[in-house]
Scaffold this motif. Structure first.
Motif, mmCIF file in Angstrom:
data_model
loop_
_atom_site.group_PDB
_atom_site.id
_atom_site.type_symbol
_atom_site.label_atom_id
_atom_site.label_comp_id
_atom_site.label_asym_id
_atom_site.label_seq_id
_atom_site.Cartn_x
_atom_site.Cartn_y
_atom_site.Cartn_z
ATOM 1 N N ASP A 142 0.823 -1.205 0.000
ATOM 2 C CA ASP A 142 0.000 0.000 0.000
ATOM 3 C C ASP A 142 0.859 1.256 0.000
ATOM 4 N N ARG A 143 1.908 1.264 0.806
ATOM 5 C CA ARG A 143 2.729 2.465 0.953
ATOM 6 C C ARG A 143 3.590 2.734 -0.266
ATOM 7 N N VAL A 144 4.147 1.695 -0.864
ATOM 8 C CA VAL A 144 5.137 1.882 -1.923
ATOM 9 C C VAL A 144 4.509 1.843 -3.310
ATOM 10 N N TYR A 145 3.537 0.965 -3.510
ATOM 11 C CA TYR A 145 3.081 0.707 -4.877
ATOM 12 C C TYR A 145 1.708 1.274 -5.217
ATOM 13 N N MET A 146 0.862 1.539 -4.240
ATOM 14 C CA MET A 146 -0.544 1.795 -4.512
ATOM 15 C C MET A 146 -0.944 3.258 -4.411
ATOM 16 N N MET A 147 -0.001 4.173 -4.347
ATOM 17 C CA MET A 147 -0.316 5.589 -4.205
ATOM 18 C C MET A 147 -0.608 6.215 -5.573
ATOM 19 N N PHE A 148 -1.700 5.803 -6.185
ATOM 20 C CA PHE A 148 -1.976 6.211 -7.560
ATOM 21 C C PHE A 148 -2.286 7.699 -7.673
ATOM 22 N N ALA A 149 -2.740 8.332 -6.603
ATOM 23 C CA ALA A 149 -3.094 9.745 -6.659
ATOM 24 C C ALA A 149 -1.866 10.650 -6.667
ATOM 25 N N ARG A 150 -0.713 10.108 -6.350
ATOM 26 C CA ARG A 150 0.494 10.929 -6.279
ATOM 27 C C ARG A 150 1.156 11.021 -7.650
ATOM 28 N N ALA A 151 1.995 12.034 -7.822
ATOM 29 C CA ALA A 151 2.686 12.237 -9.091
ATOM 30 C C ALA A 151 3.682 11.107 -9.325
ATOM 31 N N PRO A 152 3.958 10.755 -10.605
ATOM 32 C CA PRO A 152 4.927 9.690 -10.899
ATOM 33 C C PRO A 152 6.278 9.920 -10.229
ATOM 34 N N GLU A 153 6.722 11.179 -10.147
ATOM 35 C CA GLU A 153 8.010 11.468 -9.522
ATOM 36 C C GLU A 153 8.011 11.064 -8.060
ATOM 37 N N GLN A 154 6.937 11.374 -7.346
ATOM 38 C CA GLN A 154 6.848 10.994 -5.938
ATOM 39 C C GLN A 154 6.792 9.477 -5.783
ATOM 40 N N ARG A 155 6.032 8.817 -6.634
ATOM 41 C CA ARG A 155 5.891 7.369 -6.533
ATOM 42 C C ARG A 155 7.222 6.671 -6.815
ATOM 43 N N LEU A 156 7.948 7.134 -7.832
ATOM 44 C CA LEU A 156 9.237 6.520 -8.141
ATOM 45 C C LEU A 156 10.238 6.772 -7.017
ATOM 46 N N CYS A 157 10.242 7.980 -6.444
ATOM 47 C CA CYS A 157 11.153 8.271 -5.330
ATOM 48 C C CYS A 157 10.824 7.409 -4.118
ATOM 49 N N GLU A 158 9.541 7.175 -3.855
ATOM 50 C CA GLU A 158 9.141 6.315 -2.739
ATOM 51 C C GLU A 158 9.663 4.898 -2.941
ATOM 52 N N LEU A 159 9.573 4.399 -4.172
ATOM 53 C CA LEU A 159 10.103 3.064 -4.466
ATOM 54 C C LEU A 159 11.621 3.044 -4.321
ATOM 55 N N PHE A 160 12.287 4.107 -4.779
ATOM 56 C CA PHE A 160 13.741 4.177 -4.624
ATOM 57 C C PHE A 160 14.133 4.176 -3.134
ATOM 58 N N ILE A 161 13.390 4.897 -2.305
ATOM 59 C CA ILE A 161 13.683 4.925 -0.866
ATOM 60 C C ILE A 161 13.584 3.513 -0.289
ATOM 61 N N GLU A 162 12.568 2.766 -0.707
ATOM 62 C CA GLU A 162 12.415 1.381 -0.260
ATOM 63 C C GLU A 162 13.607 0.535 -0.687
ATOM 64 N N LEU A 163 14.020 0.661 -1.946
ATOM 65 C CA LEU A 163 15.159 -0.113 -2.443
ATOM 66 C C LEU A 163 16.448 0.270 -1.722
ATOM 67 N N ILE A 164 16.627 1.568 -1.464
ATOM 68 C CA ILE A 164 17.815 2.026 -0.733
ATOM 69 C C ILE A 164 17.836 1.441 0.670
ATOM 70 N N ASP A 165 16.685 1.487 1.341
ATOM 71 C CA ASP A 165 16.601 0.990 2.717
ATOM 72 C C ASP A 165 16.910 -0.494 2.799
ATOM 73 N N LYS A 166 16.455 -1.266 1.816
ATOM 74 C CA LYS A 166 16.588 -2.721 1.884
ATOM 75 C C LYS A 166 17.879 -3.238 1.286
ATOM 76 N N THR A 167 18.392 -2.600 0.225
ATOM 77 C CA THR A 167 19.538 -3.185 -0.482
ATOM 78 C C THR A 167 20.635 -2.182 -0.829
ATOM 79 N N GLY A 168 20.450 -0.902 -0.516
ATOM 80 C CA GLY A 168 21.449 0.090 -0.899
ATOM 81 C C GLY A 168 22.742 -0.041 -0.114
#
Length: 246
Positions: A142-168
């Motif tokens: 829900d937090r990373v993938y389902m925020m359809f109302a947000r701008a693509p830039e925000q959604r991609l940055c949110e996914l990047f933050i998740e990837l950084i936290d887990k594997t960066g």
């Protein structure tokens, strides 16, 4: 590729969230029922076409796996990381196992599904652990993938933050994430490849990301976080015009 079985103390169960609430004896029982295998990039981990493809896999290394979920002929990706469990929901249901592939070199501990179901029935603590794994996965979705109302830039940055936290991991140029392709990102966020390309172009222009072969480098993670967490502008409802009277 099946790996030599690591000794239990070398595996370090406490390093993996899935095992932390379980007793040493139960961890040993799960370990004795499993096999440890390494998967290379783009190699299939789970799925209906694999022999024993319905095993439950706990990710052990700092790699990334992706589950492909099908919704009405549309396919989406969900990234999974160290300590995550592939196949947790199938412990309680008879649903078909989704395809899971290794985005980077990935090591898993695979437990046959029927064995894991038996262990869950036998141990209440394991039932709670698997249920918690499912709940955390849904919250992350829900937090990373389902925020359809947000701008693509925000959604991609949110996914990047998740990837950084887990594997960066840190480099001289910034924090680096290996593995996902632009196609992977587009599938995960359910947008077009062109949308991802345009968004990355904007982030590169602002020096928030550098793209390399099968990798992304983030010079300023804090600035990336600000973009991801920015509050979208409020939508102002149009005011009613003057009322006409006779």
């Amino acid at each position: 590729m099946t790996l030599p079985r690591p000794k239990r103390h070398e595996l370090g169960f406490a390093d993996y969230p899935f095992f932390r609430s379980l007793s040493t004896e139960l961890c040993q029982e799960i370990y004795n029922s499993s096999r440890v295998r390494q998967y290379n990039r783009r190699e299939q981990i789970r799925g209906m076409t694999l022999r024993n493809g319905d095993a439950v896999h706990v990710l052990l290394n700092n790699g990334i796996a992706a589950e492909e979920l099908v919704h009405h002929e549309a396919t989406t990706l969900r990234f999974r990381y160290q300590g995550h469990c592939l196949g947790d929901s199938e412990v309680f249901t008879d649903s078909k196992p989704p395809l899971a592939i290794a985005v980077t070199k990935t090591v898993t501990m695979a437990v046959p599904l029927d064995v894991m179901r038996g262990l869950v029935r036998k141990h209440n603590t394991l039932m709670r652990t698997v249920s918690t794994s499912m709940a955390e996965r849904l919250r992350s979705n829900d937090r990373v993938y389902m925020m359809f109302a947000r701008a693509p830039e925000q959604r991609l940055c949110e996914l990047f933050i998740e990837l950084i936290d887990k594997t960066g991991y840190p480099t001289r140029e910034g924090t680096r994430v290996d593995g996902p392709s632009q196609n992977d990102l587009a599938q995960a966020l359910m947008v077009s490849r062109a949308t991802v390309e345009n968004t990355l172009r904007s982030l590169r222009a602002r020096q928030l990301v550098r793209t390399e072969y099968r990798a992304f480098v983030f010079p300023d993670v804090a600035a990336l976080q600000k973009v991801a967490s920015a509050v979208p502008p409020a939508v102002v409802a149009p005011t009613a015009g003057p009322r006409m009277t006779d």
